[in-house]
Design a protein around this motif. Structure first.
Motif, PDB file in Angstrom:
ATOM      1  N   ILE A  79      24.321   5.684  -3.267  1.00  0.00           N
ATOM      2  CA  ILE A  79      24.228   5.963  -1.831  1.00  0.00           C
ATOM      3  C   ILE A  79      22.821   6.432  -1.475  1.00  0.00           C
ATOM      4  N   VAL A  80      22.233   7.279  -2.321  1.00  0.00           N
ATOM      5  CA  VAL A  80      20.858   7.738  -2.086  1.00  0.00           C
ATOM      6  C   VAL A  80      19.915   6.547  -2.116  1.00  0.00           C
ATOM      7  N   ASP A  81      20.099   5.635  -3.073  1.00  0.00           N
ATOM      8  CA  ASP A  81      19.260   4.437  -3.152  1.00  0.00           C
ATOM      9  C   ASP A  81      19.399   3.575  -1.898  1.00  0.00           C
ATOM     10  N   GLU A  82      20.637   3.450  -1.379  1.00  0.00           N
ATOM     11  CA  GLU A  82      20.849   2.652  -0.175  1.00  0.00           C
ATOM     12  C   GLU A  82      20.139   3.266   1.031  1.00  0.00           C
ATOM     13  N   VAL A  83      20.210   4.588   1.143  1.00  0.00           N
ATOM     14  CA  VAL A  83      19.646   5.263   2.316  1.00  0.00           C
ATOM     15  C   VAL A  83      18.135   5.390   2.204  1.00  0.00           C
ATOM     16  N   VAL A  84      17.656   5.851   1.045  1.00  0.00           N
ATOM     17  CA  VAL A  84      16.226   6.122   0.869  1.00  0.00           C
ATOM     18  C   VAL A  84      15.481   4.856   0.482  1.00  0.00           C
ATOM     19  N   GLY A  85      16.119   4.003  -0.275  1.00  0.00           N
ATOM     20  CA  GLY A  85      15.469   2.804  -0.785  1.00  0.00           C
ATOM     21  C   GLY A  85      15.144   3.005  -2.250  1.00  0.00           C
ATOM     22  N   SER A  86      15.608   2.102  -3.076  1.00  0.00           N
ATOM     23  CA  SER A  86      15.455   2.278  -4.520  1.00  0.00           C
ATOM     24  C   SER A  86      14.015   2.122  -4.992  1.00  0.00           C
ATOM     25  N   ARG A  87      13.157   1.457  -4.193  1.00  0.00           N
ATOM     26  CA  ARG A  87      11.768   1.251  -4.619  1.00  0.00           C
ATOM     27  C   ARG A  87      10.879   2.451  -4.340  1.00  0.00           C
ATOM     28  N   ARG A  88      11.357   3.344  -3.489  1.00  0.00           N
ATOM     29  CA  ARG A  88      10.533   4.519  -3.176  1.00  0.00           C
ATOM     30  C   ARG A  88      10.470   5.433  -4.385  1.00  0.00           C
ATOM     31  N   VAL A  89       9.309   5.958  -4.621  1.00  0.00           N
ATOM     32  CA  VAL A  89       9.097   6.837  -5.775  1.00  0.00           C
ATOM     33  C   VAL A  89       9.921   8.106  -5.646  1.00  0.00           C
ATOM     34  N   ASP A  90      10.085   8.616  -4.417  1.00  0.00           N
ATOM     35  CA  ASP A  90      10.785   9.881  -4.242  1.00  0.00           C
ATOM     36  C   ASP A  90      12.305   9.727  -4.165  1.00  0.00           C
ATOM     37  N   ALA A  91      12.844   8.504  -4.335  1.00  0.00           N
ATOM     38  CA  ALA A  91      14.299   8.330  -4.326  1.00  0.00           C
ATOM     39  C   ALA A  91      14.937   9.095  -5.480  1.00  0.00           C
ATOM     40  N   GLY A  92      14.286   9.052  -6.632  1.00  0.00           N
ATOM     41  CA  GLY A  92      14.796   9.815  -7.775  1.00  0.00           C
ATOM     42  C   GLY A  92      14.760  11.306  -7.520  1.00  0.00           C
ATOM     43  N   LEU A  93      13.721  11.764  -6.820  1.00  0.00           N
ATOM     44  CA  LEU A  93      13.620  13.185  -6.488  1.00  0.00           C
ATOM     45  C   LEU A  93      14.742  13.601  -5.545  1.00  0.00           C
ATOM     46  N   CYS A  94      15.128  12.728  -4.599  1.00  0.00           N
ATOM     47  CA  CYS A  94      16.242  13.026  -3.692  1.00  0.00           C
ATOM     48  C   CYS A  94      17.531  13.181  -4.494  1.00  0.00           C
ATOM     49  N   TRP A  95      17.757  12.261  -5.413  1.00  0.00           N
ATOM     50  CA  TRP A  95      18.944  12.317  -6.259  1.00  0.00           C
ATOM     51  C   TRP A  95      18.936  13.587  -7.091  1.00  0.00           C
ATOM     52  N   TYR A  97      17.502  16.428  -6.423  1.00  0.00           N
ATOM     53  CA  TYR A  97      17.732  17.567  -5.542  1.00  0.00           C
ATOM     54  C   TYR A  97      19.217  17.685  -5.193  1.00  0.00           C
ATOM     55  N   ILE A  98      19.861  16.569  -4.868  1.00  0.00           N
ATOM     56  CA  ILE A  98      21.288  16.587  -4.525  1.00  0.00           C
ATOM     57  C   ILE A  98      22.109  17.030  -5.730  1.00  0.00           C
ATOM     58  N   ALA A  99      21.795  16.498  -6.911  1.00  0.00           N
ATOM     59  CA  ALA A  99      22.526  16.887  -8.121  1.00  0.00           C
ATOM     60  C   ALA A  99      22.343  18.371  -8.420  1.00  0.00           C
ATOM     61  N   LEU A 100      21.107  18.866  -8.305  1.00  0.00           N
ATOM     62  CA  LEU A 100      20.854  20.288  -8.546  1.00  0.00           C
ATOM     63  C   LEU A 100      21.574  21.168  -7.528  1.00  0.00           C
ATOM     64  N   ALA A 101      21.575  20.754  -6.267  1.00  0.00           N
ATOM     65  CA  ALA A 101      22.257  21.531  -5.238  1.00  0.00           C
ATOM     66  C   ALA A 101      23.765  21.581  -5.503  1.00  0.00           C
ATOM     67  N   ALA A 102      24.341  20.455  -5.905  1.00  0.00           N
ATOM     68  CA  ALA A 102      25.774  20.436  -6.224  1.00  0.00           C
ATOM     69  C   ALA A 102      26.075  21.312  -7.431  1.00  0.00           C
ATOM     70  N   LEU A 103      25.263  21.189  -8.488  1.00  0.00           N
ATOM     71  CA  LEU A 103      25.451  22.035  -9.675  1.00  0.00           C
ATOM     72  C   LEU A 103      25.306  23.505  -9.328  1.00  0.00           C
ATOM     73  N   ASN A 104      24.354  23.821  -8.473  1.00  0.00           N
ATOM     74  CA  ASN A 104      24.143  25.204  -8.055  1.00  0.00           C
ATOM     75  C   ASN A 104      25.410  25.773  -7.430  1.00  0.00           C
ATOM     76  N   ARG A 105      26.027  25.019  -6.537  1.00  0.00           N
ATOM     77  CA  ARG A 105      27.222  25.513  -5.850  1.00  0.00           C
ATOM     78  C   ARG A 105      28.420  25.613  -6.782  1.00  0.00           C
ATOM     79  N   VAL A 106      28.525  24.741  -7.762  1.00  0.00           N
ATOM     80  CA  VAL A 106      29.677  24.742  -8.659  1.00  0.00           C
ATOM     81  C   VAL A 106      29.523  25.775  -9.773  1.00  0.00           C
ATOM     82  N   VAL A 107      28.360  25.815 -10.399  1.00  0.00           N
ATOM     83  CA  VAL A 107      28.188  26.613 -11.616  1.00  0.00           C
ATOM     84  C   VAL A 107      27.820  28.061 -11.325  1.00  0.00           C
ATOM     85  N   ASP A 108      26.748  28.275 -10.576  1.00  0.00           N
ATOM     86  CA  ASP A 108      26.268  29.638 -10.347  1.00  0.00           C
ATOM     87  C   ASP A 108      25.584  29.680  -8.985  1.00  0.00           C
TER      88      ASP A 108
END
Length: 124
Positions: A79-95, A97-108
């Motif tokens: 979904i991040v690739d669809e919205v941001v575009g998979s060719r953009r360098v910062d698409a991985g950074l968006c992913w 950030y989202i993964a870290l934010a989710a882990l933050n809320r679940v774990v600690d």
């Protein structure tokens, strides 16, 4: 396997929660917890509703793996690739950030500012 066993002592029956397992190929009681007499058990059950624990203990394991599995099943990276575009360098950074934010809320859970401070500190 757990079961309740009654033991007689001086004409009164006392109940224990016992757990059995095979030890050297033979069934043995490996743990035993005193529950009380029938009157004591009935009094405790009337104090709090059945099924309401007196205490609990949280054991944290697998929370990170479960969170990543949920993100994978929800196809968040796609979904991040669809919205941001998979060719953009910062698409991985968006992913990330989202993964870290989710882990933050679940774990600690902590504030986003603290989380970003931890990430910046880790990148040094």
């Amino acid at each position: 396997m757990a079961f309740i066993v009654g033991k007689k002592q001086d004409g009164k029956t006392y109940y224990y929660l016992a757990e059995s397992a095979r030890v050297d190929g033979k069934p043995r009681i490996v743990s035993q917890r005193y529950l009380g007499s029938a009157e004591e058990i009935a009094a405790r059950l009337s104090e709090s509703g059945p099924g309401e624990p007196d205490r609990s203990r949280h054991l944290a394991f697998g929370d990170v793996a479960a969170t990543f599995d949920m993100l994978r099943r929800l196809r968040v990276a796609e979904i991040v690739d669809e919205v941001v575009g998979s060719r953009r360098v910062d698409a991985g950074l968006c992913w990330d950030y989202i993964a870290l934010a989710a882990l933050n809320r679940v774990v600690d859970p902590c504030s986003i500012a603290r989380l970003l401070g931890l990430v910046a500190q880790d990148r040094r």
